[in-house]
Enzyme design. Structure first.
Site, mmCIF file in Angstrom:
data_model
loop_
_atom_site.group_PDB
_atom_site.id
_atom_site.type_symbol
_atom_site.label_atom_id
_atom_site.label_comp_id
_atom_site.label_asym_id
_atom_site.label_seq_id
_atom_site.Cartn_x
_atom_site.Cartn_y
_atom_site.Cartn_z
ATOM 1 N N CYS A 183 -7.033 -10.556 17.873
ATOM 2 C CA CYS A 183 -7.234 -11.756 18.674
ATOM 3 C C CYS A 183 -8.230 -11.406 19.770
ATOM 4 O O CYS A 183 -8.477 -10.234 20.032
ATOM 5 C CB CYS A 183 -5.947 -12.193 19.355
ATOM 6 N N GLY B 174 -10.913 -13.584 15.875
ATOM 7 C CA GLY B 174 -9.884 -14.490 15.372
ATOM 8 C C GLY B 174 -10.479 -15.846 15.057
ATOM 9 O O GLY B 174 -11.138 -16.436 15.918
ATOM 10 N N ASN C 178 -3.445 -10.334 23.181
ATOM 11 C CA ASN C 178 -3.991 -9.606 22.034
ATOM 12 C C ASN C 178 -3.161 -8.350 21.837
ATOM 13 O O ASN C 178 -2.964 -7.595 22.785
ATOM 14 C CB ASN C 178 -5.461 -9.248 22.295
ATOM 15 N N GLY C 179 -2.689 -8.140 20.599
ATOM 16 C CA GLY C 179 -1.860 -6.966 20.303
ATOM 17 C C GLY C 179 -0.532 -7.401 19.734
ATOM 18 O O GLY C 179 -0.198 -8.581 19.768
ATOM 19 N N TYR D 223 -14.465 -1.026 12.814
ATOM 20 C CA TYR D 223 -14.677 -2.317 12.148
ATOM 21 C C TYR D 223 -14.632 -3.518 13.076
ATOM 22 O O TYR D 223 -15.448 -4.429 12.981
ATOM 23 C CB TYR D 223 -13.607 -2.502 11.066
HETATM 24 P P1 AMP Z 1 -10.634 -4.423 0.559
HETATM 25 O O1 AMP Z 1 -11.219 -5.248 -0.524
HETATM 26 O O2 AMP Z 1 -9.218 -4.846 0.845
HETATM 27 O O3 AMP Z 1 -10.749 -2.949 0.315
HETATM 28 O O4 AMP Z 1 -11.415 -4.778 1.896
HETATM 29 C C1 AMP Z 1 -12.371 -3.947 2.465
HETATM 30 C C2 AMP Z 1 -13.323 -4.781 3.287
HETATM 31 O O5 AMP Z 1 -12.591 -5.529 4.257
HETATM 32 C C3 AMP Z 1 -14.333 -3.937 4.050
HETATM 33 O O6 AMP Z 1 -15.609 -4.506 3.809
HETATM 34 C C4 AMP Z 1 -13.954 -4.083 5.499
HETATM 35 O O7 AMP Z 1 -15.102 -4.267 6.295
HETATM 36 C C5 AMP Z 1 -13.108 -5.309 5.560
HETATM 37 N N1 AMP Z 1 -11.940 -5.138 6.461
HETATM 38 C C6 AMP Z 1 -11.377 -4.028 6.908
HETATM 39 N N2 AMP Z 1 -10.316 -4.280 7.674
HETATM 40 C C7 AMP Z 1 -10.176 -5.615 7.717
HETATM 41 C C8 AMP Z 1 -9.269 -6.518 8.343
HETATM 42 N N3 AMP Z 1 -8.255 -6.066 9.099
HETATM 43 N N4 AMP Z 1 -9.462 -7.846 8.144
HETATM 44 C C9 AMP Z 1 -10.468 -8.298 7.400
HETATM 45 N N5 AMP Z 1 -11.354 -7.504 6.779
HETATM 46 C C10 AMP Z 1 -11.219 -6.175 6.921
#
Ligand code: AMP
Length: 477
Positions: A2, A28, A102-103, A251
């Site tokens: 968030c 978010g 947030n958290g 990320y």
């Molecule tokens: P996956 O297909 O589940 O392995 O998703 C990996 C991708 O999701 C990578 O391109 C990351 O940049 C992105 N990603 C990593 N963590 C999150 C998150 N918490 N929420 C949304 N996207 C994420």
């Protein structure tokens, strides 16, 4: 996941909160809200949707006052329901309060069970409401003392912006899991009751840049900072070791932000460079998965001495749902978001860099797409370690069973995503990259100063056995 924002002593407080939320939109996308505080009377605009959908000039004009609190939400605790939209507001014995959080609190369910047993009625499913209920049970006369008493009972992650009366409060949990930063807007803001300066608080510094605020400093872990007409007043919760979330750097945060005094962009370049040293590849070109892998891929290419190209182009306007034609299209799901450039990739040995693998489904589709564009080899490089555990402190990760690294080795994952090779950055390499940018000395201890529990399984605050068992039983749509 968030974003929070607060502003004190500005003639256009709500308008600036709305702009700040625009800059924090990546944190978010489910709902957005601004609550303005006009001498103790709160005015709220909150709705499901993006900041641009929720606010227009007419709605912003409904938000008077020199103080405002804002929030963008991505559900990590409680359901994605209208009643959970933040900032939350209540009227209680010491006034009307608005809170943006947030958290994730790890002991929220435990506290809630106890309070419900004692007669409390909760309106939302959000862990944030626990804070308000604890405030209402504090017998101190001043709402800031009520807040302090509530925060002292919490475990887990909170970066908060709270307002009532003529004050704005920013507070951060003693581990400092999530970011929270103080800024100031210079100019003519003098007001008889609110003092000389206009102050802002935000999850990330990119929100300051948009509104011409300057960064003053991070809110310290465990600090409760009161901003009022006399200036700034700090008090401290019981100290704990600092544990800033390293995934913010990997990320989550925007690369133009600085968090806990580390420039996210520089940290990501350093991660890419370290990745190139730890997991080199015989290749002709380095490409990122946009946008999440761009900066680390630049670092990788620089360190490896390889050309960097945008071999995948992203469409930024893809919504949540789409209707596929009956006659199915190859790689349709991933093509909506990304398209590969055969002119750059055909016949090439390609290194493709992304920030993380969670379930592994994205990487698998991307590898297929790069091959379909004619690449002779595809080497996947990830600028963080395998995500092997869920986050309990505010990042939305799936359950352990859905995390590919919880049941597959690196070799098995490489086979699943059909890459010629797969390499991750080590936890030590990741933490060294971030520490170097912070000017801190290298540390033999990966955990020192940072939380990397999703990679290491070492959780700084354990989850009570009862956590996560509550069921949603009142659903409003
Ligand atoms: P996956 O297909 O589940 O392995 O998703 C990996 C991708 O999701 C990578 O391109 C990351 O940049 C992105 N990603 C990593 N963590 C999150 C998150 N918490 N929420 C949304 N996207 C994420």
């Amino acid at each position: 996941m968030c974003g929070v924002f607060g502003i004190f002593n500005h003639a256009e407080a709500a308008n600036l909160a709305y702009l700040g939320l625009h800059a924090l939109q990546h944190r978010g996308q489910e709902s957005a809200g601004v609550v303005s505080n006009d001498s103790g009377t709160l005015h709220a605009v909150r709705q499901m949707g993006l900041v641009a959908d929720v606010f227009d000039a007419r709605r912003l004009a409904l938000l008077p006052g020199r103080i405002a609190v804002g929030h963008v939400r991505y559900t990590t605790a409680g359901g994605s329901l209208p009643k959970n939209i933040q900032p939350l507001t209540v009227e209680y014995h010491s006034g009307s309060v608005a809170i943006a959080h947030n958290g994730n609190l790890v002991n929220a369910d435990e506290i809630r069970d106890r309070l419900e047993h004692e007669g409390s009625i909760f309106y939302t499913n959000s862990d944030t409401e626990v804070i308000l209920q604890l405030m209402a049970r504090s017998h101190e006369r001043d709402w800031v003392d009520n807040l302090f008493a509530a925060l002292a009972q919490l475990r887990g992650a909170f970066s908060l912006v709270v307002s009532a009366g003529d004050r704005l409060v920013a507070a951060r949990d003693p581990h400092g899991f999530r970011p929270l930063i103080l800024g100031r807007i210079r100019g003519q803001h003098s007001h008889p009751r609110y003092g000389k300066d206009a102050w802002v608080v935000a999850s990330e510094t990119c929100a300051f840049d948009l509104i011409d605020a300057e960064k003053v400093r991070d809110i310290e872990p465990g600090e409760l900072l009161v901003i009022d007409g006399d200036g700034l007043h700090s008090s401290r919760l019981k100290p704990q070791p600092r544990r800033f979330c390293v995934f913010e750097h990997v990320y989550f945060a925007r690369p133009d932000s600085a968090l806990d005094d580390v420039a996210v962009y520089e940290a990501r370049v350093a991660m890419g460079r370290a990745l190139a040293r730890e997991a080199p590849a015989e290749a002709d070109v380095v490409i990122p998965v946009p946008d999440s892998g761009v900066v680390a891929a630049l670092g990788y290419a620089k360190e490896a001495g390889l050309p960097f190209e945008m071999g995948l182009i992203r469409n930024h306007y893809v919504g949540r749902t789409f209707i596929e034609p009956k006659d199915s299209i190859r790689h349709f799901g991933v093509k909506l978001k990304l398209n590969a450039l055969p002119a750059l990739l055909a016949g090439k040995r390609v290194v493709v860099v992304d920030d993380s693998i969670v379930r592994g489904t994205t990487s698998r589709k991307i590898v297929k797409m790069i091959r379909a564009a004619g690449a002779s080899e595809v080497h996947v490089r990830i600028s963080s370690p395998p995500v092997s555990g869920p986050c309990y402190y505010g990042i939305d990760t799936p359950t352990r069973a859905e995390l590919i690294a919880s049941s597959y080795s690196v070799d098995e994952t490489a086979r699943f995503i059909e890459a010629d090779s797969l390499g991750y950055l080590s936890p030590e390499g990741l933490l060294d990259a971030v520490r170097r940018e912070s000017g801190e000395a290298e540390s033999g201890d990966v955990d020192e100063g940072y939380c990397s529990a999703c990679f290491t399984g070492r959780y700084p605050v354990e989850l009570p056995a009862s956590a996560g068992r509550r069921q949603l039983r009142l659903i409003e749509v």
